[in-house]
Design a protein around this motif. Structure first.
Motif, PDB file in Angstrom:
ATOM      1  N   LEU A   1       0.729  -1.115  -0.144  1.00 52.30           N
ATOM      2  CA  LEU A   1      -0.212  -0.221   0.109  1.00 52.30           C
ATOM      3  C   LEU A   1       0.309   1.062  -0.287  1.00 52.30           C
ATOM      4  N   LEU A   2       0.975   1.763  -1.215  1.00 50.54           N
ATOM      5  CA  LEU A   2       1.684   3.418  -1.737  1.00 50.54           C
ATOM      6  C   LEU A   2       0.556   4.024  -0.693  1.00 50.54           C
ATOM      7  N   ALA A   3      -0.291   4.126  -1.042  1.00 52.87           N
ATOM      8  CA  ALA A   3      -1.528   5.609   0.046  1.00 52.87           C
ATOM      9  C   ALA A   3      -2.336   5.886  -0.338  1.00 52.87           C
ATOM     10  N   ASN A   4      -2.977   6.302   0.705  1.00 54.54           N
ATOM     11  CA  ASN A   4      -4.758   5.848   0.335  1.00 54.54           C
ATOM     12  C   ASN A   4      -5.035   7.514   1.252  1.00 54.54           C
TER      13      ASN A   4
ATOM     14  N   ALA B   1      -6.978   4.707  -3.218  1.00 51.10           N
ATOM     15  CA  ALA B   1      -5.674   3.925  -3.522  1.00 51.10           C
ATOM     16  C   ALA B   1      -5.292   3.535  -3.390  1.00 51.10           C
ATOM     17  N   VAL B   2      -3.538   3.479  -3.718  1.00 52.20           N
ATOM     18  CA  VAL B   2      -3.229   3.323  -4.457  1.00 52.20           C
ATOM     19  C   VAL B   2      -2.032   2.410  -4.229  1.00 52.20           C
ATOM     20  N   LEU B   3      -1.557   0.592  -4.859  1.00 50.66           N
ATOM     21  CA  LEU B   3      -1.577  -0.072  -4.553  1.00 50.66           C
ATOM     22  C   LEU B   3       0.084  -0.053  -5.057  1.00 50.66           C
ATOM     23  N   LEU B   4       1.188  -0.892  -4.906  1.00 56.78           N
ATOM     24  CA  LEU B   4       2.640  -1.445  -5.508  1.00 56.78           C
ATOM     25  C   LEU B   4       3.171  -2.733  -5.673  1.00 56.78           C
ATOM     26  N   ALA B   5       3.350  -2.997  -6.487  1.00 58.53           N
ATOM     27  CA  ALA B   5       3.354  -3.931  -7.354  1.00 58.53           C
ATOM     28  C   ALA B   5       5.239  -4.312  -8.103  1.00 58.53           C
ATOM     29  N   HIS B   6       5.639  -5.498  -7.900  1.00 56.43           N
ATOM     30  CA  HIS B   6       7.057  -5.063  -9.249  1.00 56.43           C
ATOM     31  C   HIS B   6       6.734  -6.251  -9.986  1.00 56.43           C
ATOM     32  N   GLY B   7       7.094  -5.579 -11.120  1.00 53.06           N
ATOM     33  CA  GLY B   7       7.100  -6.222 -12.220  1.00 53.06           C
ATOM     34  C   GLY B   7       5.079  -5.704 -12.945  1.00 53.06           C
ATOM     35  N   GLY B   8       3.777  -5.379 -12.505  1.00 53.19           N
ATOM     36  CA  GLY B   8       3.065  -4.555 -12.879  1.00 53.19           C
ATOM     37  C   GLY B   8       1.777  -5.523 -12.254  1.00 53.19           C
TER      38      GLY B   8
END
Length: 231
Positions: free
Chosen positions: A104-107, A157-164
């Motif tokens: 979770l990057l931000a919300n 909210a903004v999600l984070l991920a490796h590789g898409g």
């Protein structure tokens, strides 16, 4: 509220968003009159009160979630983290987003936020102390944390991920089965259940590595990253 600048950066008008909670270190730059202060995530569902073991579970929970900063004021802030891919989820009333804390990057600050044990996010486990203990076992076996962040209300909210990201619809006759280390988040009315085919070979490190599987059912979307790398 959040707008993607590119695949790895988002921007948000803090005043229009009513404040933004983001993981510490995620702010890249801002313009305008914006202030930042430490932000406390509420305690876990079903974890309050109780004796010594409950307090231990609470401390374990507090150590799992990422530290966050609350941005308020009038201005525009750009967020990103470690060059990871970002994805914006627009929350609707009545829907729930359960996301691994590290993903979770931000919300927007108006969303209701809590921390729940991994095993309380669907059938098979419940909350409280037993949920915490099951969550501990889950984390040890899968490499995930013991707890997950739950967001509800109206906002984004903004999600984070490796590789898409892979966005998998949930709602058909068959469950969506996900590698727990690739799981990012579930949105909507999605129940998750961890299932295992653990054998003695897995216990000594000679198994296939696919012994733990996360079964997702209900109605909604599951977000999976295109990697098993931990954040």
């Amino acid at each position: 509220m959040f707008e993607k600048v590119n695949g790895k950066v988002v921007k948000v008008n803090v005043g229009m968003a009513g404040g933004v909670a983001a993981r510490t270190g995620a702010m890249l730059f801002y313009t305008g009159d914006v202030s930042f202060a430490p932000h406390q995530v509420p305690g876990g569902q079903g974890m309050g009160g109780g004796g010594g073991l409950m307090r231990v579970a609470g401390r374990m929970m507090a150590g799992e979630h990422e530290r966050t900063m609350l941005a308020q004021g009038t201005g525009e802030v750009h967020y990103g983290f470690a060059g990871l891919e970002v994805h914006v989820v627009q929350m609707q009333p009545g829907a729930t987003l359960r996301v691994e804390a590290s993903r979770l990057l931000a919300n927007t600050a108006g969303l209701q936020s809590s921390i729940v044990s991994v095993m309380s996010s669907g059938g098979g486990g419940g909350g409280g102390l037993m949920g915490a203990l099951r969550g501990a076992a889950t984390g040890a076996l899968t490499g995930q944390g013991m707890f997950t962040t739950q967001l509800s209300g109206q906002g984004s909210a903004v999600l984070l991920a490796h590789g898409g990201f892979l966005e998998l619809p949930v709602g058909g006759p068959d469950p969506i089965v996900v590698d727990p280390q690739a799981f990012v988040a579930a949105y909507g009315n999605v129940q998750t259940e961890l299932k295992t085919a653990l054998s003695w070979r897995d216990a000594v490190g000679r198994g296939s590595g696919e012994a733990m599987q996360l079964h997702c059912v209900g109605q909604g979307v599951v977000y999976v990253q295109a990697s098993e790398e931990k954040l």
